[in-house]
Design a protein around this motif. Structure first.
Motif, mmCIF file in Angstrom:
data_model
loop_
_atom_site.group_PDB
_atom_site.id
_atom_site.type_symbol
_atom_site.label_atom_id
_atom_site.label_comp_id
_atom_site.label_asym_id
_atom_site.label_seq_id
_atom_site.Cartn_x
_atom_site.Cartn_y
_atom_site.Cartn_z
ATOM 1 N N THR A 2 0.596 -1.275 0.140
ATOM 2 C CA THR A 2 0.012 -0.209 -0.138
ATOM 3 C C THR A 2 1.106 1.119 -0.067
ATOM 4 O O THR A 2 1.701 0.982 0.305
ATOM 5 N N SER A 4 1.149 3.424 2.401
ATOM 6 C CA SER A 4 0.942 3.651 3.066
ATOM 7 C C SER A 4 2.751 2.780 4.173
ATOM 8 O O SER A 4 3.346 3.262 4.570
ATOM 9 N N GLN A 5 2.818 1.829 2.793
ATOM 10 C CA GLN A 5 3.577 0.669 3.490
ATOM 11 C C GLN A 5 4.841 1.177 2.797
ATOM 12 O O GLN A 5 6.008 1.019 3.418
ATOM 13 N N LEU A 98 -0.376 5.677 9.786
ATOM 14 C CA LEU A 98 -1.201 5.795 8.435
ATOM 15 C C LEU A 98 -2.038 5.188 7.617
ATOM 16 O O LEU A 98 -1.044 4.161 7.102
ATOM 17 N N ASP A 99 -3.300 5.324 7.688
ATOM 18 C CA ASP A 99 -3.694 4.800 6.412
ATOM 19 C C ASP A 99 -3.749 5.289 5.211
ATOM 20 O O ASP A 99 -3.500 6.659 4.922
ATOM 21 N N ASP A 100 -3.957 4.914 3.645
ATOM 22 C CA ASP A 100 -4.735 5.417 2.602
ATOM 23 C C ASP A 100 -4.734 6.590 3.082
ATOM 24 O O ASP A 100 -5.069 7.869 2.350
ATOM 25 N N GLN A 102 -5.417 8.664 4.941
ATOM 26 C CA GLN A 102 -5.145 10.014 6.253
ATOM 27 C C GLN A 102 -3.901 10.154 5.495
ATOM 28 O O GLN A 102 -3.445 11.813 5.298
#
Length: 168
Positions: A2, A4-5, A98-100, A102
């Motif tokens: 992702t 965030s990753q 954080l996620d996408d 955010q």
């Protein structure tokens, strides 16, 4: 992977690359004239200050610590190295949480010169990675000018040291 990753991995890389260069700078102090050593430290201090300014923005906190993108006084390299490590640790932790959605959130802020800006969290974080890379390169050129080989601090080196099985 992702977004965030991917950003989390870039901040792990940034932390590693910063520590490689700071350690080499400390070991090479005697090889550099005093003015060049001071410039080396000031360049890296600038990236630290910018990282801290944007950390305040990302948290929605007023940024009152810095009036400019560098400090008047040049810190000792050992002190700066500790501060950079703590800042990099904070960013690795922050980005990892954080996620996408955010990452896409806009952040409004004020630059140290008083001008205003707005960027998404992702744009700010990408800026910090690129900004740090640019200035590590400038600091590395100071070392190279005095026959000190800069560290192999590319993302490819980091990834292959992190995961040696990527080599085939």
């Amino acid at each position: 992977m992702t977004a965030s990753q991917g950003l989390a991995q870039l901040f792990q890389y940034k932390r590693w690359a910063n520590q490689e260069l700071l350690a080499l700078g400390a070991a090479s102090q005697g090889a550099l004239p005093a003015d060049d050593y001071r410039l080396f430290v000031r360049i890296l201090n600038h990236t630290y200050v910018v990282d801290r300014i944007f950390a305040s923005h990302l948290q929605g906190l007023p940024q009152t610590t810095y009036r400019a993108t560098n400090t008047d006084a040049t810190p000792e390299l050992a002190t700066l190295s500790d501060a950079v490590r703590a800042s990099d640790d904070w960013y690795v932790q922050y980005v990892g949480g954080l996620d996408d959605a955010q990452l896409a959130e806009p952040v409004a802020f004020r630059f140290t010169d008083g001008d205003t800006g707005r960027m998404s969290r992702s744009e700010i974080l990408n800026h910090l990675v690129v900004h740090g890379t640019y200035h590590r390169g400038a600091a590395g050129r100071i070392l190279a000018a005095h026959a000190v080989q800069p560290p192999r601090d590319s993302l490819t080196t980091f990834l292959h040291r992190l995961e040696p099985d990527r080599r085939w």
